[in-house]
Structure formats: structure tokens, C-alpha cells
Enzyme design. Structure first.
Site, PDB file in Angstrom:
ATOM      1  N   ASN A  88     111.555 101.139  51.341  1.00 10.46           N
ATOM      2  CA  ASN A  88     112.967 100.687  49.937  1.00 10.46           C
ATOM      3  C   ASN A  88     113.476  99.369  50.302  1.00 10.46           C
ATOM      4  O   ASN A  88     112.385  97.577  51.132  1.00 10.46           O
ATOM      5  CB  ASN A  88     114.523 101.374  51.815  1.00 10.46           C
ATOM      6  CG  ASN A  88     114.201 102.767  51.858  1.00 10.46           C
ATOM      7  OD1 ASN A  88     114.507 103.811  50.223  1.00 10.46           O
ATOM      8  ND2 ASN A  88     114.754 103.246  52.192  1.00 10.46           N
ATOM      9  N   GLY A  94     118.190 100.234  49.438  1.00 13.47           N
ATOM     10  CA  GLY A  94     118.722 101.117  51.382  1.00 13.47           C
ATOM     11  C   GLY A  94     118.165 100.216  51.863  1.00 13.47           C
ATOM     12  O   GLY A  94     117.831 101.385  53.310  1.00 13.47           O
ATOM     13  N   GLN A  95     117.409  99.097  52.205  1.00 13.22           N
ATOM     14  CA  GLN A  95     116.259  98.622  52.599  1.00 13.22           C
ATOM     15  C   GLN A  95     117.357  97.651  54.460  1.00 13.22           C
ATOM     16  O   GLN A  95     118.344  97.582  53.980  1.00 13.22           O
ATOM     17  CB  GLN A  95     115.372  97.535  53.072  1.00 13.22           C
ATOM     18  CG  GLN A  95     114.573  96.732  53.551  1.00 13.22           C
ATOM     19  CD  GLN A  95     113.799  95.357  53.110  1.00 13.22           C
ATOM     20  OE1 GLN A  95     113.905  95.109  51.665  1.00 13.22           O
ATOM     21  NE2 GLN A  95     112.940  95.393  54.151  1.00 13.22           N
ATOM     22  N   SER A  96     116.987  98.744  55.406  1.00 14.06           N
ATOM     23  CA  SER A  96     117.992  98.226  56.620  1.00 14.06           C
ATOM     24  C   SER A  96     117.115  97.562  57.328  1.00 14.06           C
ATOM     25  O   SER A  96     117.654  96.820  58.540  1.00 14.06           O
ATOM     26  CB  SER A  96     118.648  99.493  57.351  1.00 14.06           C
ATOM     27  OG  SER A  96     117.867 100.336  57.817  1.00 14.06           O
ATOM     28  N   HIS A 101     107.789  97.938  55.105  1.00 14.60           N
ATOM     29  CA  HIS A 101     107.501  99.428  55.686  1.00 14.60           C
ATOM     30  C   HIS A 101     107.574 100.289  54.728  1.00 14.60           C
ATOM     31  O   HIS A 101     107.987 100.383  53.847  1.00 14.60           O
ATOM     32  CB  HIS A 101     108.002 100.006  56.939  1.00 14.60           C
ATOM     33  CG  HIS A 101     109.306  99.439  56.862  1.00 14.60           C
ATOM     34  ND1 HIS A 101     110.008  98.772  56.360  1.00 14.60           N
ATOM     35  CD2 HIS A 101     110.466 100.273  56.603  1.00 14.60           C
ATOM     36  CE1 HIS A 101     111.613  99.268  56.841  1.00 14.60           C
ATOM     37  NE2 HIS A 101     111.835 100.508  56.583  1.00 14.60           N
ATOM     38  N   HIS A 103     107.627 104.698  54.464  1.00 13.07           N
ATOM     39  CA  HIS A 103     108.931 105.775  54.772  1.00 13.07           C
ATOM     40  C   HIS A 103     107.158 107.174  54.918  1.00 13.07           C
ATOM     41  O   HIS A 103     107.517 107.498  53.827  1.00 13.07           O
ATOM     42  CB  HIS A 103     110.073 106.253  54.389  1.00 13.07           C
ATOM     43  CG  HIS A 103     111.549 105.691  54.690  1.00 13.07           C
ATOM     44  ND1 HIS A 103     111.720 105.755  56.073  1.00 13.07           N
ATOM     45  CD2 HIS A 103     111.539 104.289  54.553  1.00 13.07           C
ATOM     46  CE1 HIS A 103     112.228 104.745  56.367  1.00 13.07           C
ATOM     47  NE2 HIS A 103     112.301 103.227  55.524  1.00 13.07           N
TER      48      HIS A 103
HETATM   49  P1  DGP Z   1     114.877 101.433  56.035  1.00 10.56           P
HETATM   50  O1  DGP Z   1     115.890 101.517  56.055  1.00 10.56           O
HETATM   51  O2  DGP Z   1     114.258 101.438  54.741  1.00 10.56           O
HETATM   52  O3  DGP Z   1     114.870  99.608  55.921  1.00 10.56           O
HETATM   53  O4  DGP Z   1     114.141 102.581  57.037  1.00 10.56           O
HETATM   54  C1  DGP Z   1     114.498 101.411  59.040  1.00 10.56           C
HETATM   55  C2  DGP Z   1     114.585 102.883  59.478  1.00 10.56           C
HETATM   56  O5  DGP Z   1     114.463 101.966  60.866  1.00 10.56           O
HETATM   57  C3  DGP Z   1     115.575 103.707  59.839  1.00 10.56           C
HETATM   58  O6  DGP Z   1     114.993 104.634  58.462  1.00 10.56           O
HETATM   59  C4  DGP Z   1     115.810 103.870  61.017  1.00 10.56           C
HETATM   60  C5  DGP Z   1     113.641 103.116  61.936  1.00 10.56           C
HETATM   61  N1  DGP Z   1     114.860 102.048  62.605  1.00 10.56           N
HETATM   62  C6  DGP Z   1     115.412 101.541  63.041  1.00 10.56           C
HETATM   63  N2  DGP Z   1     115.701 101.380  64.178  1.00 10.56           N
HETATM   64  C7  DGP Z   1     114.559 101.500  64.955  1.00 10.56           C
HETATM   65  C8  DGP Z   1     114.210 101.323  66.034  1.00 10.56           C
HETATM   66  O7  DGP Z   1     114.339 100.600  67.345  1.00 10.56           O
HETATM   67  N3  DGP Z   1     112.570 102.599  66.708  1.00 10.56           N
HETATM   68  C9  DGP Z   1     112.453 103.118  65.190  1.00 10.56           C
HETATM   69  N4  DGP Z   1     111.160 104.083  65.776  1.00 10.56           N
HETATM   70  N5  DGP Z   1     112.992 103.173  64.355  1.00 10.56           N
HETATM   71  C10 DGP Z   1     114.632 102.438  64.453  1.00 10.56           C
END
Ligand code: DGP
Length: 115
Positions: A88, A94-96, A101, A103
Site C-alpha cells: 500500500n 491505504g498506507q497507514s 512494507h 503484506h
Molecule cells: P498499511 O496499512 O499497508 O500501512 O499496513 C500497516 C499494517 O501494520 C496494518 O495491517 C496493521 C499493522 N500494524 C500496525 N501497528 C502494528 C503493530 O504495532 N504491530 C504489528 N505487528 N502490526 C501492526
């Protein structure tokens, strides 16, 4: 300069925030997503802070991330049934978390188009 001190995935890579780690090598860390969207949901993250795909300059890095994703898919037993890899990018993508990274999602049937 990005503030890597406050970057969530940099903190996980440094071991400051716990995660269910599946790979930890010199260049990358892979760990289970905290909010899994499939039975297997692993994030493949370079240790170097790169904000997003839009900031990428090392074109080989994503190849190595994808190669690791494929190896993890085999390790998770989802290679034969299939899986999805997603990057993303930015707000509309939808990048948060602003650290590049991939997925790796599998263990269930995926639909298309994505939401
Ligand atoms: P995106 O939305 O593509 O930026 O994906 C970010 C992902 O990171 C989302 O699927 C949830 C995951 N995520 C957020 N905070 C944490 C965390 O503290 N630990 C882990 N293991 N994953 C997290």
C-alpha cells in the site's frame, strides 16, 4: 531526515516494541500483522527506514522483499494454494504506517478487485 525514533516499524526492528517475529536478518524483519486479514498475514519490512515505495531508490530491495515473501509463503504452507502480496502506498493506497512494507496474505481465498 525521517524521525526513525518514532517510526513504529523502526521501533519493532530495534526490538523496542514486541512483535511475533518470523524472520530477523541483517537487512529485513518479518512479523505477524497485529490485525490479520487472513490466516497468514505477515509484514516484510526493511530495517532501513524508507517511507514508502515512492521513496525507494534501491530497486533490488523490493526484489529481495518479494523473494523473502515467497520463501515465507512456502514456510507457512500456502504456496501451493496461493497467496497475495500487497504494497500500500500513500493515502489513496491505504498506507497507514509510513515505513515501506510488503503484506503477505494467504490461507483463504482472496477476491478481486480489492476494496
Ligand atoms: P498499511 O496499512 O499497508 O500501512 O499496513 C500497516 C499494517 O501494520 C496494518 O495491517 C496493521 C499493522 N500494524 C500496525 N501497528 C502494528 C503493530 O504495532 N504491530 C504489528 N505487528 N502490526 C501492526
Amino acid at each position: 531526515m525521517p524521525d526513525t525514533r518514532s517510526c513504529l516499524f523502526c521501533q519493532i526492528a530495534r526490538g523496542e516494541i514486541p512483535a511475533k517475529i518470523v524472520v530477523n536478518n541483517k537487512e529485513m524483519i518479518a512479523f505477524r500483522d497485529i490485525n490479520p486479514q487472513a490466516p497468514t498475514h505477515i509484514l516484510i519490512v526493511p530495517k532501513k527506514h524508507i517511507g514508502s515505495l515512492d521513496d525507494l531508490t534501491d530497486s533490488d530491495l523490493v526484489g529481495r522483499m518479494m523473494t523473502l515473501a515467497a520463501a515465507l509463503a512456502r514456510q507457512e504452507g500456502i504456496a501451493k494454494t496461493g497467496y497475495r502480496t500487497v504494497i500500500n502506498t500513500g493515502k489513496d493506497g491505504g498506507q497507514s504506517v509510513d515505513h515501506l512494507h510488503v503484506h503477505l496474505l494467504g490461507g483463504r481465498h482472496m477476491t478481486w478487485p480489492p476494496g
